[in-house]
Write a protein that holds these residues in place. Structure first.
Motif, PDB file in Angstrom:
ATOM      1  N   ALA B 118      10.574 -12.692   7.035  1.00  0.00           N
ATOM      2  CA  ALA B 118       9.512 -12.848   6.038  1.00  0.00           C
ATOM      3  C   ALA B 118       8.271 -13.533   6.580  1.00  0.00           C
ATOM      4  O   ALA B 118       7.172 -13.223   6.161  1.00  0.00           O
ATOM      5  N   GLN B 124       1.820 -13.101   4.865  1.00  0.00           N
ATOM      6  CA  GLN B 124       2.830 -13.001   3.816  1.00  0.00           C
ATOM      7  C   GLN B 124       3.777 -14.182   3.818  1.00  0.00           C
ATOM      8  O   GLN B 124       4.275 -14.597   4.848  1.00  0.00           O
ATOM      9  N   THR B 129       5.603 -10.276  -2.652  1.00  0.00           N
ATOM     10  CA  THR B 129       6.108  -8.932  -2.561  1.00  0.00           C
ATOM     11  C   THR B 129       5.670  -8.289  -1.257  1.00  0.00           C
ATOM     12  O   THR B 129       4.473  -8.198  -0.986  1.00  0.00           O
ATOM     13  N   GLU B 136      12.791  -7.109   3.667  1.00  0.00           N
ATOM     14  CA  GLU B 136      12.036  -8.357   3.737  1.00  0.00           C
ATOM     15  C   GLU B 136      11.943  -9.052   2.390  1.00  0.00           C
ATOM     16  O   GLU B 136      11.272 -10.067   2.259  1.00  0.00           O
ATOM     17  N   GLU B 137      12.590  -8.431   1.362  1.00  0.00           N
ATOM     18  CA  GLU B 137      12.511  -9.065   0.047  1.00  0.00           C
ATOM     19  C   GLU B 137      13.355 -10.325   0.033  1.00  0.00           C
ATOM     20  O   GLU B 137      14.426 -10.380   0.630  1.00  0.00           O
ATOM     21  N   THR B 138      12.849 -11.302  -0.658  1.00  0.00           N
ATOM     22  CA  THR B 138      13.631 -12.500  -0.926  1.00  0.00           C
ATOM     23  C   THR B 138      14.614 -12.153  -2.037  1.00  0.00           C
ATOM     24  O   THR B 138      14.277 -11.432  -2.968  1.00  0.00           O
ATOM     25  N   THR B 139      15.858 -12.609  -1.919  1.00  0.00           N
ATOM     26  CA  THR B 139      16.889 -12.213  -2.872  1.00  0.00           C
ATOM     27  C   THR B 139      17.516 -13.441  -3.501  1.00  0.00           C
ATOM     28  O   THR B 139      17.764 -14.437  -2.805  1.00  0.00           O
TER      29      THR B 139
END
Lengths: 320, 439
Positions: B118, B124, B129, B136-139
């Motif tokens: 990330a 970013q 987003t 690369e999304e935060t979960t």
């Protein structure tokens, strides 16, 4: 008043009505005199209901003219007519009094007057104590009384009744007939249809017979019967039946022991047969000219005209 | 010629009295205000309950930030939100799939996984987003359903942490991220030609409310017409009726009678709401004033209300005619559903359109829809509330609607005349078209 006495209450000329491809009424002429009880007779599906609906301007004819009380403007006579259709219902959620008063108002009565007459009418047919009950609580017989009251409440000059006695209990049949005669004495003209020819024979002064959308015969019941002639003889005797062997007089015999029904040839003189019987030494206990029944006449005429006389198909002619 | 002959008024009177006396009328008339009050109380109750419930529930949040991008900031923010949080270092080298299987054995209720990748791009930050970079999304892994209050706390904390991380990266430390992220808003006041001011939001809500109310009335009362006509057929009374009055008179009586029931019902509602408003003014004015709403400053637009009533009445007559014609072609409940469907769609469609029109009430297609009959009974009243409609527009709309009302009445009358005597099977379309042509 009801208009000039010599104009008929109802006059139809050349009335024809078709539904899709089926002709319900064909070129019908009809005159119904003032103050008469007039029967429209014929089997189911003959066109009776359609004829009544045309008279009442519920449906329009494809051809021909209709006059009620001497006027082609049927609209003007609506309040003077009472109509009891074959399918007669009531609004179940209304009280009997309210319901009858509503019918009265539809016929131009003021509400107060209509309410008063409704109560009086219900009293007169023995429903006084149920006057404020909802119609849905009524028995079938009680509902029938209420339906009938609804038609006569405004004292119509013309009563049109479609199969008025079908489905009635015997007591109500008598009550209805009594009320009808009362209305007639009050000067009203009564037109009823029935497929029960015996009913019409007993009640009506005049009848019109319809079969297969076509008029077969009409006139006074008395005249119709007279014209049909008295060719049937009921004969009871003891002795030799040889005198019945008379091809110059007799067309047909049906023997039931000592009781014999004889059909005379047309133009043959019944008196001649009686003389021969006496001369033969037979002991005669009964020799009676029998009137043909309206039913017999109807069947004969319909057959002559080549129309099916017992078309008992139950399909509703209205649905066509 | 006055069509309201004594026999027609007798039909209207019967229809009105019977329905006003019915249980249905009592229930629905009192039911709606009660329902609205009840829903208000219920939602207020739930909101209060929801807030306290969340307070009681403790959740432990693990933060897995293998790259060490914002983990420390995030935990500060979580703690500031009084959420229990800790670095989940043991989870940091795991893939999401592995972490998923391990979550139930861990001490965390929630696990926020920030991908190592990330922070590679300086533009970013975690949680922001990623533009087209899957993986690369935060979960947020959760053992259980996450209450929305907690979810929004986490979102807020993540956002503030990201901002702080970004500030830190450019060497700024001393700015409170809360101040950077403060929400801005403004109220839109529509000023009419006469200088009258009205809050756009309030009126937008009102116009949607009006459209929904009209939609509801047209639907309910239209269906009532079909029932009223079906009743004639099912109680075998219709032939007696049409020997006493012309079919169109019967139809007129039914439509006006049912409409009168609607007017009576709305009158009761208006009264109830007027009483509630007066009571609310005296009792609740201070609370409303605290909330920044000054009731007295909202003028009652009488002219608009009267005009809207005309649209409602015309709209009712238009749909009532169609429902009456449809009702005459059938003889049982089952068929009723089928013939009502297309007409019902003709009410639903304008209602959906109204919701769009309200967003920009003076856009070309909104103006056009508000002139088109079928749409106008819903769209024009909504526009009347949302914006100042030029006189020619509502005048043209009303005239067009009037013409359609007469047209629908004529067609319905032709169908009614024949159909009302039909029994048994439903009439098919060719049949109905023939009735209309030949009468």
């Amino acid at each position: 008043m009801i208009g000039a006495v010599n104009t008929p209450a109802i006059r139809l000329r050349g009335v024809t009505k078709r539904f899709d491809k089926k002709t319900a009424v064909r070129d019908l002429d009809l005159e119904i005199p003032h103050g008469s009880i007039y029967g429209l007779i014929g089997p189911n599906g003959a066109g009776k209901t359609t004829t009544l609906r045309i008279i009442l301007d519920i449906i329009g004819p494809d051809a021909g003219s209709v006059e009620v009380f001497g006027s082609p403007n049927v609209e003007a006579m609506r309040t003077r007519v009472g109509y009891l259709p074959e399918e007669r219902g009531l609004y179940q959620k209304m009280t009997a009094t309210d319901h009858l008063a509503f019918f009265g108002q539809l016929k131009g009565l003021k509400r107060k007057e209509a309410l008063a007459r409704a109560r009086a009418g219900l009293d007169a047919v023995g429903l006084g104590d149920r006057a404020d009950d909802k119609v849905e609580t009524f028995s079938k017989g009680m509902a029938q009384k209420a339906q009938f009251l609804g038609v006569i409440l405004h004292e119509p000059d013309l009563l049109v009744l479609d199969e008025p006695f079908s489905g009635l209990d015997p007591l109500n049949v008598e009550l209805f007939k009594q009320l009808l005669r009362e209305r007639q004495r009050g000067g009203a003209t009564i037109l009823l249809s029935t497929h029960l020819i015996e009913d019409a024979e007993r009640l009506c002064e005049r009848v019109c017979m319809i079969a297969g959308a076509t008029k077969v015969l009409d006139g006074r019941v008395r005249d119709i019967k007279a014209a049909a002639g008295r060719r049937d003889i009921a004969l009871s005797f003891e002795g030799n039946p040889r005198f019945l062997d008379a091809p110059d007089l007799v067309e047909d015999i049906s023997a039931h022991g000592s009781y014999v029904e004889v059909r005379m040839l047309e133009e043959a003189d019944p008196q001649a047969l009686l003389r021969r019987a006496v001369d033969s030494g037979a002991l005669i206990s009964r020799f009676e000219l029998i009137e043909p029944s309206l039913r017999q006449i109807f069947i004969e005429k319909a057959t002559e005209a080549g129309l099916s006389h017992e078309d008992e198909s139950e399909d509703d002619e209205a649905a066509a | 010629m006055n069509p309201f002959t004594p026999r027609v008024t007798a039909v209207i009177r019967r229809e009105f009295i019977l329905r006003v006396r019915s249980k249905w009328f009592l229930l629905s008339t009192l039911g709606l205000p009660l329902l609205i009050v009840g829903l208000g109380v219920l939602s207020a109750f739930l909101a209060v309950r929801g807030a306290t419930d969340v307070g009681e529930e403790r959740r432990v949040i693990g933060v897995a930030d293998p790259a060490g991008l914002i983990g420390d900031l995030l935990i500060e923010e979580f703690l500031a939100e009084s959420l229990d949080a800790a670095r989940a270092t043991e989870m940091e080298e795991l893939s999401i799939g592995e972490a998923r299987t391990r979550l139930s054995d861990s001490s965390y209720d929630l696990l926020l996984m920030i991908p190592r990748s990330a922070g590679r791009r300086s533009a970013q930050m975690p949680g922001e987003t990623p533009a087209g970079n899957p993986g690369e999304e935060t979960t947020l892994l959760a053992r259980d359903n996450v209450p929305s209050v907690i979810e929004s706390s986490i979102r807020g904390a993540l956002q503030r942490a990201s901002v702080r991380a970004r500030l830190r990266s450019v060497g700024v430390q001393s700015i409170d991220p809360g101040a950077l992220l403060r929400r801005t808003s403004f109220e839109v006041i529509n000023v009419t030609e006469s200088g009258e001011a009205r809050s756009q939001d309030v009126y937008r809500m009102l116009s949607l409310g009006i459209a929904f109310f009209f939609y509801f009335i047209l639907l309910i009362y239209g269906q009532m017409i079909v029932r009223a006509i079906l009743e004639e057929k099912q109680s075998d009374i219709v032939e007696i009726m049409v020997s006493s009055l012309r079919p169109w008179e019967l139809m007129l009586g039914k439509i006006v009678g049912v409409g009168a029931v609607g007017i009576a019902q709305m009158a009761v509602w208006a009264l109830v709401f007027a009483l509630a408003a007066v009571y609310g003014l005296t009792a609740g004015a201070s609370t409303l004033a605290e909330a920044g709403i000054d009731i007295a400053s909202i003028p009652v637009p009488w002219g608009t209300l009267v005009l809207m009533l005309f649209f409602l009445i015309f709209g009712y007559l238009l749909y009532a005619g169609m429902f009456a014609g449809a009702g005459a072609t059938i003889s049982n409940e089952h068929d009723a559903q089928q013939v009502m469907l297309p007409i019902t769609l003709l009410i639903i469609l304008p209602f959906i359109a109204t919701q769009g029109v309200i967003q920009s009430p003076n856009a070309g297609w909104g103006v056009i829809l508000s002139l088109v009959p079928f749409f106008s009974p819903l769209v024009m009243p909504a526009r009347l509330f949302a914006t100042s409609v030029p006189v020619w527009q509502w005048l043209v709309s009303l005239v067009l609607l009037g013409v359609f009302v007469l047209g629908a009445a004529w067609v319905a009358g032709r169908i009614f005349r024949v159909g009302i005597l039909m029994k048994g099977q439903r009439a098919n379309l060719p049949q109905v078209l023939r009735w209309i042509r030949h009468g």
